[in-house]
Design an enzyme around this catalytic site. Structure first.
Site, mmCIF file in Angstrom:
data_model
loop_
_atom_site.group_PDB
_atom_site.id
_atom_site.type_symbol
_atom_site.label_atom_id
_atom_site.label_comp_id
_atom_site.label_asym_id
_atom_site.label_seq_id
_atom_site.Cartn_x
_atom_site.Cartn_y
_atom_site.Cartn_z
ATOM 1 N N GLY A 55 42.006 -43.121 -54.600
ATOM 2 C CA GLY A 55 40.891 -42.982 -53.685
ATOM 3 C C GLY A 55 39.866 -44.067 -53.939
ATOM 4 N N SER A 56 39.042 -44.362 -52.936
ATOM 5 C CA SER A 56 37.919 -45.277 -53.141
ATOM 6 C C SER A 56 36.796 -44.511 -53.829
ATOM 7 C CB SER A 56 37.452 -45.848 -51.812
ATOM 8 O OG SER A 56 38.445 -46.702 -51.299
ATOM 9 N N HIS A 58 35.737 -45.557 -56.937
ATOM 10 C CA HIS A 58 35.855 -45.818 -58.375
ATOM 11 C C HIS A 58 35.608 -47.284 -58.705
ATOM 12 C CE1 HIS A 58 37.389 -41.822 -58.423
ATOM 13 N NE2 HIS A 58 38.488 -42.135 -57.770
ATOM 14 N N LYS A 106 47.425 -42.159 -61.016
ATOM 15 C CA LYS A 106 46.628 -41.179 -61.761
ATOM 16 C C LYS A 106 47.116 -39.774 -61.399
ATOM 17 C CE LYS A 106 42.565 -43.449 -60.719
ATOM 18 N NZ LYS A 106 43.460 -43.999 -59.732
ATOM 19 N N HIS A 220 36.153 -37.131 -59.687
ATOM 20 C CA HIS A 220 35.890 -36.733 -58.297
ATOM 21 C C HIS A 220 35.066 -35.464 -58.305
ATOM 22 C CE1 HIS A 220 40.057 -38.356 -58.592
ATOM 23 N NE2 HIS A 220 39.595 -39.182 -57.688
#
Ligand SMILES: Nc1ncnc2c1ncn2[C@@H]1O[C@H](COP(=O)(O)OP(=O)(O)O)[C@@H](O)[C@H]1O
Ligand SMILES: Nc1ncnc2c1ncn2[C@@H]1O[C@H](COP(=O)(O)OP(=O)(O)O)[C@@H](O)[C@H]1O
Ligand SMILES: [Mg+2]
Ligand SMILES: [Mg+2]
Ligand SMILES: [Mg+2]
Ligand SMILES: [Mg+2]
Lengths: 331, 191, 331, 191
Positions: A55-56, A58, A106, A220
């Site tokens: 996901g964005s 990070h 991940k 998250h």
């Protein structure tokens, strides 16, 4: 929500465009995707490709680690959401130079399944694909009956290792072997002072009182293992280090690499103070890390907090890989 | 019996339910997940709508595959590959049979294989499984299946990080699967 | 105030210790000071020394830029407070290798006077010292009757230029000349979304409503030129770019270097989106930067916001200096 | 006449005033500066106290120099080099004369040279200047001088960034200078 953005639903595409346009010397966008590949194509010739993503939110992970000596390509999903198989597949194709591609994933069900489907697609095209599922976060007790541990900042060290090995000509099998043996020695644990706000959601993933912190939070906003009043940096280090020690004894005759990772909004000032206390408490155990990095590497948008990764360098070669020169935006 | 036509209607109806309940699904995903299930499904169904709109006179297999690809290529979250795999498996099977319960059975097998979850893990499987196994789908079967996830402890997906704290909440993927089957029930000619 | 610290009055010394202990390959502490000198002494032999510094709270500035090809030494003052002359003097001595020392000073009365006194002390010891007073912040109208413009993120580019020139063997006079001519072409302007909290003060330097921003804020919470409701990234870019243009016309036949600088708590995601809009609006002017960097370089503790620096590369040599390889923690 | 003895007493008294008014000085520095003047002066006076404590039977010059070095090496802010320069200039001059007003005159000249400020710029100069020029320092001279900075527009130091918005606030360095001179007034044998 106060952010420097335009429409919340466009943050990822605008961010990716901003990134590749700001750093054309490192990154090229793969057309019709939010995946990015190394601009320096020559540096990939004859080598195993390394693909990571997730996901964005990070940043600088993962595109910040694309470049000679590290990742070949990175895929940016929606914020805190795995990228889709078609995009990952496009990155695999761009990273493949005949020697196969290694995926760094991940451990989140979304990521695992989407990367898995991409692997299926690639194998249909006769691209050899192997992967590692990073699960370095010791906050969650591991168990056969759960999703297992999450993948967090230790992933950055994994990128470095497999990237260096690939650059030195290791085979896909050797890289898989390296990743597996290293993974068992990488442990991470975090403490959060505040939560991140996903732009499309518009409010923080959780709330902490003005004097509250939470140990073991994921990247998250996944819940951690304990909330309590804010403590001094020294005491935070003690808590996190003891938690790590329970999972992996710290031995004075071992060599360690350490990553102190800022979660996004925590200034370097605090990260350096934390590092100072950490080094003191490691010294109490007669340990002096042989490799250390402090800064924002695997963030959680504007979450405040730090994570601590301790990597037991059981194999001498690993330190060499960590020190191997790279050309990236963010390492 | 599924046909290209009624499957498209089914998806229209599912689309509207997702649209109406987008915020609710994300809310369900907040205490035990990451609060995006509604957004994920909406993005996915927008993808499905677009894929289907591009087809001219498609057969059932083409329709099912387009649904799968729309979901797979737009969602990203855990629900994407799971729903996507379900429709992909139906597409593979539909030349052989168009019977709803037979198709749902291969779909369920696909979901289980992709995600490794089994009944009782507090996931969408807990809705797909009783529905696929029933000879006649009823609103009660769907609702009971959804409700059953409330008291379960999650063992797969993000909710599993919460351990016992996951008990007491409905599983968001179970709820969205409920919409899928309610939409199916409401689609004339499918059952 | 929620921070990862111990006693507020010890943040600077603990931070400096944490920094040098985490990165011994780059930095060494000068005994009895909060000043740090390059560990790689050989790289300084026969070269002009470059010393910078200022208040703490701007990390990775200034120590993050100490290393081969950039700064020789850096001095860390109390948070948002100039370092004292004795400390600056110690850094000058450590940086001097017989060719003199060049000081990079930001234009604040405290910094200017303290560095000035240090220069006096060094000259008593027959060390040749020259300096540049960086005043790139265009938020304040310049005037003979004020302190003049402040020194902000453009200082980082100044470090890079003079560091590269020194490494290539430039004389003290040549470096002074270079710094002066470059300075006239470096302009910076910032927008803040929230303020920083100095640990010893315990509360933010100013407060903005939940939907408010302020243009032109300085790196120590100095007031800006206008407050208004938060705007889209596109509109923020328009405002800042027009403000820069009023001070320095942007010409399609010139070459530009651009620094998009995060103020501390603003995630890279937002900085990349801002960069995307910036590159669009520069493109509207037929300008494509030949050098660009995006990230946290000159921060203001945990202030949220970005600054934009535009550097008109009037001299071809400057681009070469910007691209010259360095070995530092943070460049 | 300044002597080593009464100068040390003067500093004791100044120390206590800074200690008592530390927060007030920082508060004054908040609207038109960076809110640290009280902390800066406290750190400086701690430095002075330490330096003085280390001296055994010092002469006046040694005392004045120790004060200067204490301030210079501990403050850092603009006030450090300014106060420091003032005492350094007095140290240089005190072999020639120990008269308070003559010493304050060279101190004032030092401050003006170091900081480039002149009367009316809304800085400590606006207190040092009338005090140094008066033949007999009185509380009224000090208070009037402090008060005069309120309506001025700052042209030096951080406050100058505010332009017209700096009007209406007392200058923090003027107020701390006022404490210095009040302490001087109160120190028996200095005037
Ligand atoms: N391994 C799995 N097997 C079956 N279903 C799963 C699995 N992991 C997650 N799910 C389902 O996915 C839902 C969450 O979907 P969504 O929120 O869209 O994805 P994410 O968890 O990636 O944010 C859960 O409520 C659950 O029903
Ligand atoms: N150039 C100058 N000349 C004389 N006095 C000055 C000058 N600049 C600042 N000052 C004085 O210093 C005071 C501020 O001191 P302080 O807050 O300790 O330093 P800083 O501004 O560096 O935070 C101002 O109130 C003013 O009286
Ligand atoms: Mg998600
Ligand atoms: Mg979710
Ligand atoms: Mg100050
Ligand atoms: Mg001040």
């Amino acid at each position: 929500m106060k952010k420097i953005i335009n429409e919340p639903q466009h943050v990822v595409s605008e961010m990716v465009d901003g990134l590749v346009r700001s750093y054309p010397q490192y990154l090229e966008k793969i057309p019709d995707t939010e995946a990015m590949v190394r601009s320096d194509k020559d540096s990939m010739t004859g080598k195993v490709g390394i693909v990571s993503g997730g996901g964005s939110g990070h940043e600088p992970s993962h595109a910040g680690f694309v470049g000679k000596g590290m990742l070949s390509a990175a895929v940016a999903g929606q914020v805190f959401t795995s990228p889709t198989p078609d995009q990952i597949y496009a990155a695999i194709k761009a990273a493949d130079h005949g020697k196969g591609v290694f995926l760094v994933i991940k451990n989140y069900s979304g990521d695992v399944m989407n990367f898995d489907m991409a692997k299926d697609l690639a194998e249909l095209d006769d691209i050899k694909v192997k992967s590692i599922i990073v699960d370095d976060d010791i906050a969650v007790e591991n168990s056969l009956y759960t999703q297992g541990r999450r993948g967090v900042a230790g992933t950055v060290l994994m990128h470095k290792l497999v990237g260096a090995a690939a650059d030195q000509g290791a085979t896909l099998e050797e890289i898989e072997q390296l990743a597996q043996s290293a993974l068992a020695n990488i442990k991470t644990i975090a403490v959060a002072l505040s939560a991140a706000t996903v732009p499309e959601v518009g409010k923080p993933g959780f709330t902490l009182a003005d004097d509250e912190i939470e140990y073991g939070v994921g990247i998250h906003s996944e819940p951690g293992y304990r909330r309590e009043k804010i403590k001094t940096s020294k005491k935070l280090v003690t808590e996190l280090l003891e938690k790590i020690e329970k999972n992996q004894p710290l031995k004075s005759d071992h060599q360690y690499a350490v990553l102190v990772n800022g979660m996004g909004a925590t200034p370097l000032m605090e990260q350096y103070i934390f590092s100072h206390d950490l080094l003191d408490q490691l010294e109490d155990r007669q340990i002096k890390p042989v490799f250390m990095k402090v800064g924002n590497y695997m963030t959680s948008i504007e979450m405040a907090g730090v994570s601590l990764t301790i990597f037991d360098l059981v194999d001498n070669k690993w330190l060499e890989y960590l020190n191997y020169p790279v050309e990236t935006i963010a390492w | 019996m599924l046909t290209a036509e009624n499957t498209k209607k089914w998806m229209d109806s599912f689309y509207r339910k997702i649209e109406e309940n987008k915020d609710y699904l994300s809310e369900l995903d907040t205490p035990i997940g990451d609060g995006d299930h509604g957004n994920n499904m909406m993005r996915g169904m927008d993808g499905v709508k677009n894929s289907l709109a591009q087809l001219q006179d498609p057969d059932l297999k083409t329709v099912l595959k387009a649904i799968a690809m729309g979901l797979i290529s737009k969602v990203g979250g855990a629900s994407g590959p799971l729903y996507g795999t379900a429709f992909l498996e139906m597409a593979k099977k539909c030349s052989e049979t168009q019977k709803v319960n037979e198709l749902l059975s291969v779909a369920l097998a696909g979901i289980k294989k992709r995600g490794g979850a089994t009944e009782g893990d507090k996931t969408m499987v807990d809705v797909w499984s009783p529905v696929a196994q029933s000879n006649a789908i009823t609103p009660k079967i769907i609702d009971d299946a959804i409700a059953s996830t409330k008291d379960m402890q999650a063992r797969k997906g993000r909710a599993s990080y919460l351990g016992e704290r996951s008990i007491g909440h409905l599983d968001p993927g179970a709820v969205s699967s409920g919409y899928l089957f309610t939409a199916l029930l409401e689609t004339e000619g499918t059952l």
